[in-house]
Design an enzyme around this catalytic site. Structure first.
Site, PDB file in Angstrom:
ATOM      1  N   HIS A   1       0.811  -1.215   0.000  1.00 57.80           N
ATOM      2  CA  HIS A   1       0.000   0.000   0.000  1.00 57.80           C
ATOM      3  C   HIS A   1       0.846   1.267   0.000  1.00 57.80           C
ATOM      4  O   HIS A   1       0.623   2.189  -0.791  1.00 57.80           O
ATOM      5  CB  HIS A   1      -0.939   0.009   1.210  1.00 57.80           C
ATOM      6  CG  HIS A   1      -1.766   1.248   1.326  1.00 57.80           C
ATOM      7  ND1 HIS A   1      -1.325   2.377   1.993  1.00 57.80           N
ATOM      8  CD2 HIS A   1      -2.987   1.559   0.831  1.00 57.80           C
ATOM      9  CE1 HIS A   1      -2.248   3.317   1.919  1.00 57.80           C
ATOM     10  NE2 HIS A   1      -3.269   2.853   1.226  1.00 57.80           N
TER      11      HIS A   1
ATOM     12  N   HIS B   1       1.435   8.773  -7.308  1.00 55.45           N
ATOM     13  CA  HIS B   1       1.482  10.158  -6.835  1.00 55.45           C
ATOM     14  C   HIS B   1       2.908  10.713  -6.869  1.00 55.45           C
ATOM     15  O   HIS B   1       3.198  11.570  -7.685  1.00 55.45           O
ATOM     16  CB  HIS B   1       0.864  10.322  -5.444  1.00 55.45           C
ATOM     17  CG  HIS B   1      -0.534   9.848  -5.329  1.00 55.45           C
ATOM     18  ND1 HIS B   1      -1.544  10.309  -6.127  1.00 55.45           N
ATOM     19  CD2 HIS B   1      -1.105   8.917  -4.511  1.00 55.45           C
ATOM     20  CE1 HIS B   1      -2.675   9.704  -5.822  1.00 55.45           C
ATOM     21  NE2 HIS B   1      -2.439   8.853  -4.847  1.00 55.45           N
TER      22      HIS B   1
ATOM     23  N   ARG C   1       4.439   3.449   4.736  1.00 52.88           N
ATOM     24  CA  ARG C   1       3.971   3.485   6.114  1.00 52.88           C
ATOM     25  C   ARG C   1       3.165   2.238   6.478  1.00 52.88           C
ATOM     26  O   ARG C   1       2.972   1.942   7.659  1.00 52.88           O
ATOM     27  CB  ARG C   1       3.139   4.744   6.366  1.00 52.88           C
ATOM     28  CG  ARG C   1       1.828   4.825   5.624  1.00 52.88           C
ATOM     29  CD  ARG C   1       1.064   6.109   5.965  1.00 52.88           C
ATOM     30  NE  ARG C   1      -0.232   6.154   5.333  1.00 52.88           N
ATOM     31  CZ  ARG C   1      -0.448   6.646   4.109  1.00 52.88           C
ATOM     32  NH1 ARG C   1       0.556   7.144   3.411  1.00 52.88           N
ATOM     33  NH2 ARG C   1      -1.665   6.647   3.588  1.00 52.88           N
TER      34      ARG C   1
ATOM     35  N   ASP D   1      -8.050   7.236  -9.552  1.00 55.67           N
ATOM     36  CA  ASP D   1      -7.853   7.154  -8.108  1.00 55.67           C
ATOM     37  C   ASP D   1      -9.168   7.085  -7.341  1.00 55.67           C
ATOM     38  O   ASP D   1      -9.843   6.057  -7.340  1.00 55.67           O
ATOM     39  CB  ASP D   1      -6.980   8.315  -7.649  1.00 55.67           C
ATOM     40  CG  ASP D   1      -6.419   8.118  -6.241  1.00 55.67           C
ATOM     41  OD1 ASP D   1      -6.771   7.122  -5.590  1.00 55.67           O
ATOM     42  OD2 ASP D   1      -5.624   8.958  -5.795  1.00 55.67           O
TER      43      ASP D   1
END
Length: 451
Positions: free
Chosen positions: A206, A268, A209, A319
């Site tokens: 993902h 991004h 983090r 998105d």
């Protein structure tokens, strides 16, 4: 064999006039140039390649417009995410399929032919595990099969809430896997998409983090030749947290610790410095830009002009699906560069069409990122096509590159006439063949979710 006649055809070698395309199943058998139409030919004004949509969270189409009320404190990505988590927490498999199908119909009607579905709602309400680990992924595959869009399924590995292996939050409980259960999910996903033509499965850690360094390495090894997609450097807070954790910015950490290559898509990458721009370009990775969502969330502006100058590759995605528009994504990409640099025609080359530069770069980058690099019209290539109508005022008397410029910068819809995916016509006269049935199912799902 289907034969299409078009006044103008955008091929890998450029524009061709008065062309006949012979479609043999899912492929373009032959292309005749400078010929008259034959009896029975299906006639069109212009035909171009269908665009890959390299980044989608289909379920978020259902919450489009529901996060536009200002809260007590400053609204940002993180406050939007709380609303998204609440929406996702109630969604059943049936709801997901209905919402995804609606999103895919709109994508096809916009001119997208393939979607990269970055899929992370894996478990049942409350985080309970389904008997079939791919229950929700199978609903994505079913929506793609129902609508006819080509699917690159990107099951997401999500294990932590922040850097350093921090425990997941309550709102993330439907997303969470360890590497063992994720490996089983990947195998089931390959099974559920197998019946779909030209389907691809990749892996999707993902974000930095959400994984540890060890988990990231293991996930990337699971499908060694498949696409790898990851969110990275989308938000300034993410950059600050990564610096606090590692002493490095996110993209710098990734490039220094992982063998990033052409199968990677960095989604991004909004907040990058000059060294990171050069590093991404050298790696061969694609940057996945989603300008409409990035603007909606207040993410910031990716330095596309510098990236292109460094030889970087990009594609575009919808998105959050807050507004599904191919022309909207590409025109906003260019317009944000103009606003930030105080210049015009930033992405284009001197003396050449900006719209064509945007379209061709997004075709190439998006196709590579989704494991389907033949995103151009050539003999023997896939019959993934979009016909454009010149009946809209802004398209009248246009030819060649001006068709693309006018479509992207001077229209608000009504340009996409027909769309074929793998040789099957899914959109005709601007309407998807299953639009009404899909919309009815979507309406029922939304009534239940909004009750």
């Amino acid at each position: 064999m289907t034969v299409l006649y078009t006044e103008q055809l955008l091929t890998a070698a450029g524009w061709v006039q008065s062309a006949r395309l012979h479609l043999d199943g899912a492929r373009i058998a032959t292309i005749e140039r400078d010929v008259a139409p034959g009896p029975g030919d299906e006639r069109h004004d212009a035909i171009v390649p269908a665009m890959p949509n390299l980044h989608s969270h289909a379920f978020q189409r259902g919450m489009a417009g529901l996060a536009e009320t200002r809260g007590r404190s400053e609204d940002n990505f993180w406050s939007w995410r709380d609303i998204m988590y609440r929406f996702a927490s109630r969604m059943s498999p049936e709801h997901l399929q209905a919402i995804a199908a609606q999103a895919y119909v709109e994508m096809l009607e916009a001119g997208f032919g393939r979607v990269g579905e970055f899929h992370y709602v894996h478990h049942d309400v409350g985080g309970r595990r389904f008997a079939d680990p791919a229950e929700m992924a199978a609903r994505i595959a079913a929506a793609a099969g129902e609508t006819g869009i080509a699917l690159t399924l990107l099951p997401v590995f999500y294990a932590h809430s922040s850097f350093g292996g921090k425990a997941p939050s309550e709102g993330q409980k439907r997303f969470i896997h360890d590497t063992e259960t994720y490996a089983r999910l990947i195998e089931r996903c390959r099974e559920v998409v197998a019946p779909l033509p030209a389907s691809v499965v990749g892996v999707a850690p993902h974000s930095l983090r959400a994984v540890t360094a060890e988990e990231l390495a293991e996930v990337v090894r699971m499908l060694p030749d498949a696409p790898v997609h990851i969110h990275i450097a989308e938000q300034q807070n993410e950059v600050r947290d990564c610096l606090a954790w590692s002493g490095l910015r996110p993209v710098r950490w990734l490039l220094g610790n992982v063998a990033v290559d052409s199968r990677w898509c960095l989604v991004h990458a909004t907040h990058v410095d000059a060294a990171e721009i050069e590093g991404i370009a050298r790696s061969g990775a694609t940057v996945g830009l989603c300008p409409v969502t990035e603007a909606n969330l207040g993410d910031g502006i990716f330095p596309a002009a510098d990236f292109v100058a460094a030889g970087g590759r990009f594609g575009v995605g919808t998105d959050s699906n807050v507004c599904i528009s191919l022309s909207g994504e590409l025109s906003l990409l260019e317009y944000t560069q103009r606003l930030s640099l105080g210049s015009r025609n930033v992405i284009g080359l001197q003396g050449h069409s900006t719209g064509m530069a945007l379209y061709q770069r997004a075709l190439s980058g998006g196709g590579r990122a989704l494991g389907a690099p033949m995103a151009s019209l050539v003999e023997g290539g896939p019959a993934d096509l979009v016909s454009l109508s010149r009946q809209e005022p802004a398209m009248m008397c246009r030819s060649g590159d001006a068709l693309i410029d006018s479509w992207l910068f001077a229209t608000a819809g009504g340009v996409v006439d027909c769309v074929w995916v793998s040789g099957i016509k899914q959109v005709e006269r601007g309407r998807h063949r299953s639009r009404d049935a899909v919309r009815d199912a979507y309406g029922k799902a939304m009534q239940e979710l909004c009750a």
